[in-house]
Design a protein around this motif. Structure first.
Motif, PDB file in Angstrom:
ATOM      1  N   ILE A 138      63.880  13.043  11.962  1.00  0.00           N
ATOM      2  CA  ILE A 138      64.670  12.521  11.288  1.00  0.00           C
ATOM      3  C   ILE A 138      64.427  10.960  11.052  1.00  0.00           C
ATOM      4  O   ILE A 138      64.312  10.189  11.943  1.00  0.00           O
ATOM      5  N   THR A 139      64.493  10.290  10.066  1.00  0.00           N
ATOM      6  CA  THR A 139      64.065   9.054   9.541  1.00  0.00           C
ATOM      7  C   THR A 139      65.507   8.211   8.984  1.00  0.00           C
ATOM      8  O   THR A 139      66.405   8.995   8.620  1.00  0.00           O
ATOM      9  N   ALA A 140      65.288   6.949   8.922  1.00  0.00           N
ATOM     10  CA  ALA A 140      66.211   6.118   8.073  1.00  0.00           C
ATOM     11  C   ALA A 140      66.444   6.525   6.791  1.00  0.00           C
ATOM     12  O   ALA A 140      67.586   6.526   6.274  1.00  0.00           O
ATOM     13  N   ALA A 141      65.451   7.163   6.118  1.00  0.00           N
ATOM     14  CA  ALA A 141      65.489   7.751   4.570  1.00  0.00           C
ATOM     15  C   ALA A 141      66.644   8.799   4.745  1.00  0.00           C
ATOM     16  O   ALA A 141      67.409   8.824   3.771  1.00  0.00           O
ATOM     17  N   ASP A 142      66.479   9.635   5.737  1.00  0.00           N
ATOM     18  CA  ASP A 142      67.393  10.723   5.880  1.00  0.00           C
ATOM     19  C   ASP A 142      68.910  10.331   5.904  1.00  0.00           C
ATOM     20  O   ASP A 142      69.861  10.694   5.361  1.00  0.00           O
ATOM     21  N   VAL A 143      69.105   9.256   6.577  1.00  0.00           N
ATOM     22  CA  VAL A 143      70.252   8.666   6.959  1.00  0.00           C
ATOM     23  C   VAL A 143      70.885   8.114   5.622  1.00  0.00           C
ATOM     24  O   VAL A 143      72.031   8.417   5.254  1.00  0.00           O
ATOM     25  N   LYS A 144      70.043   7.399   4.905  1.00  0.00           N
ATOM     26  CA  LYS A 144      70.498   6.898   3.716  1.00  0.00           C
ATOM     27  C   LYS A 144      70.832   8.180   2.474  1.00  0.00           C
ATOM     28  O   LYS A 144      71.766   7.953   2.002  1.00  0.00           O
TER      29      LYS A 144
END
Length: 612
Positions: A138-144
């Motif tokens: 899970i990455t920051a790109a998934d959060v965005k």
């Protein structure tokens, strides 16, 4: 190339020095393991588990429950379809609430949270161990992606909920920052901590807005194991769930399987429970709780009846007027029809005295309005005095009362007096409009359930005694949901829930901007500038004291505008459960804590294997 003069260079140097000095003088934002809206979190950075969870709870077994109606979707975040019970289990959030605090969050997908003193942004540091159910990190790109997907394709609630977020920036692969419109909304870090996280790689070639039963890749502890469309859904706990040993998850999600069977009738569901078809039933009928559990399995202890004190705001359940209808734009009509509801008789004769009359949108909390407005409330209400009923300032709202005998002629006479003021008059046995000569008529929309019908029929009879042509429209649960989404009703029965820290969701419930947005929670169609102002005062309250005062002020304005007829609440949470489960000795203050229970069969299996 731009050449700067010596004077400009000197000025720039002075500005840089001043900025540096200001930075040094201000407190620095630091990453924390938890965050509280007011005060400090209860649990320190080195906490091992929540006090209400048993860290040694055995894993295993199955918890079988029931649900009402049907389902055709696994996506509870969109405006299409009817989502399956507990489908939010498929996804974890950035952080998780503790169930013994009103407004604190702790690490889950995000292991840290950073909020500067001015509260103009929040930054989440993602746990490098965090994984989706397919093993992808899970990455920051998934959060965005998750945030933007909810804004663009989710229910209209999310655009309202996240309205004060102006930017989302990926600082590095495991760090994401949300920038706010200003620093006034104290709840925003809490709200963003509740963000469910979806895998961008899974959804890149799929339509998030489509309602279907395709099992998605999630981020939570459970995935779907079995579906019988419209009838049964079974979730399976993942053995390789990456977060199972985190302090915020220790002793939680202990069942290997969670099963939900669907019923179209509450009475049928109760009989199925008594026959052992499922294990746990949360009873929302006071009469059934008193009369329908007098069976051998209860007497001999096979079924336990648990009454758990409820410390949460009870919210508001009521007969909600659709003020988009011309009839209910008349405040005199809205006020008058409350006199036809005989709560005292219904409580005594239908519910065995097990109900409490709802008197506030924030009942069972410090946010409930009582007496006359305090000085803090008056500071908020007086600038709005030309826009709100005068009684807000001089009286505490109380719903009409009866003596419980069933004779409500005094109340009906009062209703007729108010209706005359609103332009209606009795002619023969019909209530007619002074302007058009037409009889007052409307439809009460409910979902088909015997318990619901028993509740509403006495009210309908009393309305007809006033000369009103009122009919009940019974529909199944799916139709009921769809008609509420499109505001296709005159009056309905619904609950407006409240949390211990209400905030942005109040815009969805009450704001003018959402009065005509399909699928918004503003069922009554409230379009009132004073209400809008007070909702913003709650969201932007500078202190706990002013937050409470703003809630109390809003409560008064909503009550005295008669947007609904208040019904009732059950003071305790009633749970009937077959004696198959272990429970921690400490209960959470703000939840029944079912997610901390475990199967006794798993307890025995662990004991036989020599495990704790």
């Amino acid at each position: 190339m731009i050449l700067l003069s010596c004077l400009q260079l000197a000025q720039a140097a002075d500005d840089t020095a001043a900025a540096s000095a200001a930075t040094v003088a201000q407190p620095q934002a630091t990453a924390q393991h938890a965050w509280a809206m007011y005060g400090a979190p209860k649990y320190p950075a080195d906490f091992r588990h929540f006090a209400y969870a048993n860290p040694d709870a055995p894993k295993g077994g199955t918890l079988r429950r029931s649900a009402m109606g049907t389902f055709d979707s696994l996506n509870s975040f969109i405006s299409k379809g009817t989502p399956a019970a507990a489908s939010t289990l498929l996804y974890d959030t950035l952080m998780v609430h503790s169930q013994d605090e009103t407004s604190s969050i702790y690490g889950l997908i995000a292991q840290t949270i950073t909020v500067p003193p001015e509260r103009t942004w929040v930054e989440f540091g993602i746990n490098p161990k965090a994984r989706f159910q397919d093993g992808q990190p899970i990455t920051a790109a998934d959060v965005k992606f998750s945030f933007e997907t909810l804004i663009n394709k989710g229910s209209p609630l999310y655009a309202v909920y996240y309205h004060d977020v102006t930017a989302v920036d990926i600082k590095d692969p495991l760090t994401i920052r949300f920038t706010f419109r200003d620093g006034n909304n104290r709840e925003l870090p809490l709200i963003l901590g509740q963000l469910p996280i979806f895998p961008a790689h899974y959804w890149q070639d799929k339509d998030f807005a489509a309602a279907n039963l395709t099992v998605p890749v999630g981020s939570g502890a459970y995935t779907v194991e079995k579906i019988i469309p419209g009838r049964t859904i079974v979730y399976k706990r993942l053995d390789n769930y990456w977060a199972k040993d985190l302090p915020s998850r220790k002793g939680i999600d202990n069942f290997d399987h969670l099963s939900y069977d669907y019923y179209r009738d509450g009475d049928v569901a109760l009989e199925a429970f008594k026959a052992g078809e499922f294990d746990l039933r949360q009873e929302n009928s006071a009469s059934r709780w008193v009369t329908r559990y007098d069976i051998p399995a209860v007497h001999d202890g096979q079924i336990l009846k648990l009454s758990i004190p409820d410390h949460n705001p009870s919210g508001m359940q009521g007969y909600i007027y659709n003020t988009r209808r011309e009839l209910f734009q008349n405040i005199k009509v809205r006020e008058a029809l409350a006199y036809a509801y005989d709560f005292e008789w219904a409580n005594k004769n239908l519910s065995y005295g097990g109900l409490t009359r709802t008197r506030s949108y924030f009942m069972n909390s410090e946010m409930e309005s009582t007496g006359t407005p305090s000085a803090d409330e008056l500071s908020l209400l007086e600038p709005l005095k030309d826009e709100i009923p005068a009684r807000v300032f001089s009286e505490q709202y109380n719903p009409p009362q009866t003596d419980g005998s069933g004779n409500i002629r005094p109340q009906l006479r009062q209703a007729l007096r108010i209706l005359r003021e609103g332009g209606w008059e009795i002619h023969g046995n019909r209530l007619l409009s002074d302007k058009t000569g037409e009889q007052m008529r409307f439809e009460l929309l409910i979902y088909s359930d015997p318990g619901m019908e028993r509740t509403v029929l006495p009210y309908i009879r009393n309305l007809r005694r006033l000369g009103i042509d009122v009919e009940i429209r019974r529909v199944d649960v799916t139709q009921f949901i769809n008609r509420l989404r499109s505001f296709d009703f005159d009056m309905t029965v619904a609950v407006i829930p409240m949390s211990n820290s209400p905030g942005n969701e109040l815009r969805d419930y009450f704001n003018s901007a959402n009065a005509n947005v399909p699928d918004s929670s503003n069922l009554a169609g409230i379009s009132n500038p004073a209400v809008d102002t007070l909702v913003e005062k709650i969201i932007n309250a500078p202190s706990k004291e002013m937050f409470v005062a703003a809630c109390q002020a809003l409560d008064r304005v909503l009550l005295w505008n008669f947007y609904l007829v208040p019904q009732f609440t059950i003071p305790d949470t009633h749970i009937a459960v077959w004696d198959k489960f272990g429970r921690p000795s400490t209960l959470p203050l703000y939840s029944p804590g079912i997610d901390t229970w475990w199967a006794k069969s798993a307890e025995h299996a662990a004991s036989s294997q020599g495990n704790p």
